[in-house]
Design a protein around this motif. Structure first.
Motif, short mmCIF file in Angstrom:
data_model
loop_
_atom_site.label_atom_id
_atom_site.label_comp_id
_atom_site.label_asym_id
_atom_site.label_seq_id
_atom_site.Cartn_x
_atom_site.Cartn_y
_atom_site.Cartn_z
N HIS A 234 -2.14 27.22 -3.21
CA HIS A 234 -2.54 26.41 -4.34
C HIS A 234 -4.00 26.66 -4.75
O HIS A 234 -4.31 26.86 -5.92
CB HIS A 234 -2.35 24.94 -3.95
N TYR A 235 -4.89 26.70 -3.77
CA TYR A 235 -6.30 26.88 -4.07
C TYR A 235 -6.68 28.34 -4.33
O TYR A 235 -7.53 28.63 -5.15
CB TYR A 235 -7.18 26.40 -2.90
N TYR A 236 -6.07 29.23 -3.57
CA TYR A 236 -6.61 30.58 -3.52
C TYR A 236 -5.83 31.63 -4.29
O TYR A 236 -6.30 32.75 -4.45
CB TYR A 236 -6.74 31.02 -2.05
N ARG A 237 -4.64 31.28 -4.71
CA ARG A 237 -3.77 32.30 -5.30
C ARG A 237 -4.48 33.16 -6.34
O ARG A 237 -4.50 34.39 -6.26
CB ARG A 237 -2.57 31.61 -5.94
N LYS A 238 -5.08 32.50 -7.30
CA LYS A 238 -5.67 33.23 -8.42
C LYS A 238 -6.75 34.19 -7.93
O LYS A 238 -6.74 35.37 -8.27
CB LYS A 238 -6.26 32.22 -9.41
N GLN A 239 -7.62 33.67 -7.11
CA GLN A 239 -8.71 34.51 -6.62
C GLN A 239 -8.19 35.68 -5.79
O GLN A 239 -8.67 36.80 -5.90
CB GLN A 239 -9.67 33.68 -5.76
N LEU A 240 -7.22 35.39 -4.94
CA LEU A 240 -6.68 36.44 -4.09
C LEU A 240 -6.10 37.59 -4.91
O LEU A 240 -6.30 38.76 -4.59
CB LEU A 240 -5.59 35.87 -3.17
N ILE B 246 10.59 32.08 9.82
CA ILE B 246 9.67 32.74 10.75
C ILE B 246 9.43 31.83 11.94
O ILE B 246 8.97 30.69 11.78
CB ILE B 246 8.37 33.10 10.05
N GLN B 247 9.75 32.35 13.11
CA GLN B 247 9.71 31.54 14.31
C GLN B 247 8.77 32.16 15.35
O GLN B 247 8.85 33.36 15.63
CB GLN B 247 11.12 31.45 14.91
N ALA B 248 7.90 31.33 15.89
CA ALA B 248 6.98 31.81 16.92
C ALA B 248 7.76 32.15 18.18
O ALA B 248 8.63 31.38 18.59
CB ALA B 248 5.94 30.74 17.21
N SER B 249 7.45 33.29 18.79
CA SER B 249 8.13 33.58 20.05
C SER B 249 7.18 33.47 21.24
O SER B 249 7.59 33.52 22.39
CB SER B 249 8.82 34.95 20.00
N THR B 250 5.91 33.30 20.93
CA THR B 250 4.92 32.89 21.94
C THR B 250 4.01 31.90 21.21
O THR B 250 4.17 31.69 20.02
CB THR B 250 4.04 34.06 22.42
N LYS B 251 3.08 31.34 21.92
CA LYS B 251 2.08 30.51 21.24
C LYS B 251 1.41 31.38 20.17
O LYS B 251 1.02 32.51 20.45
CB LYS B 251 1.03 30.01 22.23
N THR B 252 1.35 30.88 18.96
CA THR B 252 0.85 31.70 17.85
C THR B 252 -0.19 30.93 17.05
O THR B 252 0.04 29.78 16.67
CB THR B 252 2.02 32.09 16.92
N ILE B 253 -1.32 31.57 16.84
CA ILE B 253 -2.37 30.93 16.06
C ILE B 253 -2.61 31.73 14.79
O ILE B 253 -2.79 32.95 14.84
CB ILE B 253 -3.67 30.82 16.88
N CYS B 254 -2.56 31.03 13.66
CA CYS B 254 -2.79 31.72 12.39
C CYS B 254 -3.81 30.97 11.57
O CYS B 254 -3.93 29.75 11.65
CB CYS B 254 -1.56 31.79 11.51
N PHE B 255 -4.49 31.72 10.73
CA PHE B 255 -5.27 31.10 9.68
C PHE B 255 -4.34 30.85 8.52
O PHE B 255 -3.45 31.65 8.24
CB PHE B 255 -6.41 32.03 9.24
N ALA B 256 -4.54 29.73 7.86
CA ALA B 256 -3.63 29.33 6.78
C ALA B 256 -4.43 29.06 5.52
O ALA B 256 -5.23 28.12 5.48
CB ALA B 256 -2.84 28.10 7.20
N LEU B 257 -4.21 29.90 4.50
CA LEU B 257 -4.92 29.71 3.24
C LEU B 257 -4.00 28.99 2.27
O LEU B 257 -2.94 29.50 1.93
CB LEU B 257 -5.29 31.06 2.65
N PRO B 258 -4.40 27.83 1.79
CA PRO B 258 -3.54 27.11 0.83
C PRO B 258 -3.39 27.94 -0.44
O PRO B 258 -4.37 28.23 -1.12
CB PRO B 258 -4.30 25.81 0.57
#
Lengths: 223, 223
Positions: free
Chosen positions: B111-117, B97-109
């Motif tokens: 490792h921490y969140y998988r189970k809850q999600l 996955i490659q940014a084609s413009t400046k891209t801002i994302c939230f990033a959820l680890p």
DNA sequence: TCAAAAATATGAGATATCTCATATTATTTG
DNA sequence: CAAATAATATGAGATATCTCATATTTTTGA
């Protein structure tokens, strides 16, 4: 199409319980539908009233294009959902789904269950996995269809569907699935025979050189 | 790639809250990543450690085939998830996955969140919808790519991406996206010019006959 | 059981698309 | 700023795939 009633229904539901897929009871309004080969489980362009879960049988997802071409988008097997797109999306062009063998599904009336289903984490988790696999598969098929000629895709398909070394799919179905003309499919099959990969036996094709087909199919895969 | 820290991070998270997508707080371990144009958000074949949610920018999903061909599978925009496949499936070939413009994302680890999600109905419902749209879109693209020549698909693409009547996509990107060779793309574009549908202006193409393109694109759609 | 429909089969010419070679122009980067 | 790299451009021949025509065989349904 037959809808199981009374004792027949009760017994079938008991033997094939799907209670583990939901965190609330779905039996009350659930129906059991049996479709014969070639029956349409869902008609193209017409919204279904049920969310189906396939217990046994096989079916095909079709879409008809404006130029008359028909695409066989994918096969449906036991433990697949049908009608989940319509459950989730208010606007959706419904594709046609046709049984290719006797097919038995559980049918949950969307009308009754929609709200509860969309709040049920257990159900949603399963459905999410199902959809992620579906999306991945479509993406793979899409990019493969553009990147490789029929030769490679057909080799893969033959290996996947051959039964004890014999390939015997209907040409017409395969054309729709691989998106090529009847003529061209026959042409490539003949090539495979000429090269000794296959040997034609009446209406079937016996695989003679497994490794050659495998080689052709292998380049589709990402490692 | 930059990871926002301190005040910058706090402010950004406050202005673009995604709390409504989850039924539990995700802020604690969440990161804010900023990618520049052409940065790889996820590298092909390498599992990501985060589930991303795009706040702003555009990106492209790529897969490289064994024969060297590259497919641009799809575009990613604001409010899309990235890395959801890896969250859901233990076995998965990760696409680039490659940014084609400046891209801002939230990033959820993960490792921490998988189970809850995976137990959060609110999150799963959204993700399910997202995936259903994705699967549908891929299925549509797949079947269209097999059923129609470039002429139709390109017309559709031009109409979708033209900006105030001017088409100015990079040819190379479009080739990967529509799955045709550079040569052929240029060939069909020239045809469009010859027929008077487009008029070439330096590096751009001005749409001259909207209705002709529309007619070509229209046959892709199912009504 | 017979006629209609579906599936198989094959030829021949058309066309969509690809590969490769090569040139020019823009963009990026040390 | 120069050299390297990426993007655009075009020609020519190859090949993958399609369309249409037509014949035979198999399956299906009244």
């Amino acid at each position: 199409m037959e809808i199981y009633k009374g004792e027949k229904k009760r017994l079938y539901m008991e033997k094939n319980s799907i209670a583990h897929l939901f965190s609330f009871p779905v039996e009350e309004f659930m129906e059991v539908h049996e479709y014969q080969r070639d029956d349409w489980i869902i008609q193209e362009g017409r919204r279904p009233d049920f969310l189906f879960y396939v217990i046994e049988g096989k079916a095909k997802i079709y879409i008809t294009h404006q130029n008359g071409k028909v695409s066989l988008i994918n096969f449906i097997n036991a433990n697949d959902y049908i009608g989940e797109m319509e459950l989730l999306n208010d606007v959706y062009y419904t594709k046609g789904i046709q049984a290719s063998t006797k097919t038995i599904c559980f049918a949950l009336p969307i009308h009754y269950y929609r709200k509860q289903l969309l709040e049920d984490a257990k159900f949603l988790r399963e459905l999410t996995k199902f959809l992620s696999v579906k999306a991945t598969l479509m993406a793979a098929k899409y990019s493969q269809s553009l990147a490789f000629p029929l030769e490679n895709r057909l080799a893969d398909f033959i290996l996947q569907t051959a039964d004890e070394g014999v390939y015997k799919e209907k040409h017409v179905t395969v054309c729709d699935y691989l998106g090529v003309s009847y003529r061209h499919l026959l042409h490539v099959l003949t090539q495979f025979c000429d090269k000794g990969y296959l040997q034609k036996n009446g209406r079937n094709y016996q695989i003679k050189q497994y490794h050659s087909l495998h080689e052709l199919a292998e380049v589709l895969k990402n490692k």
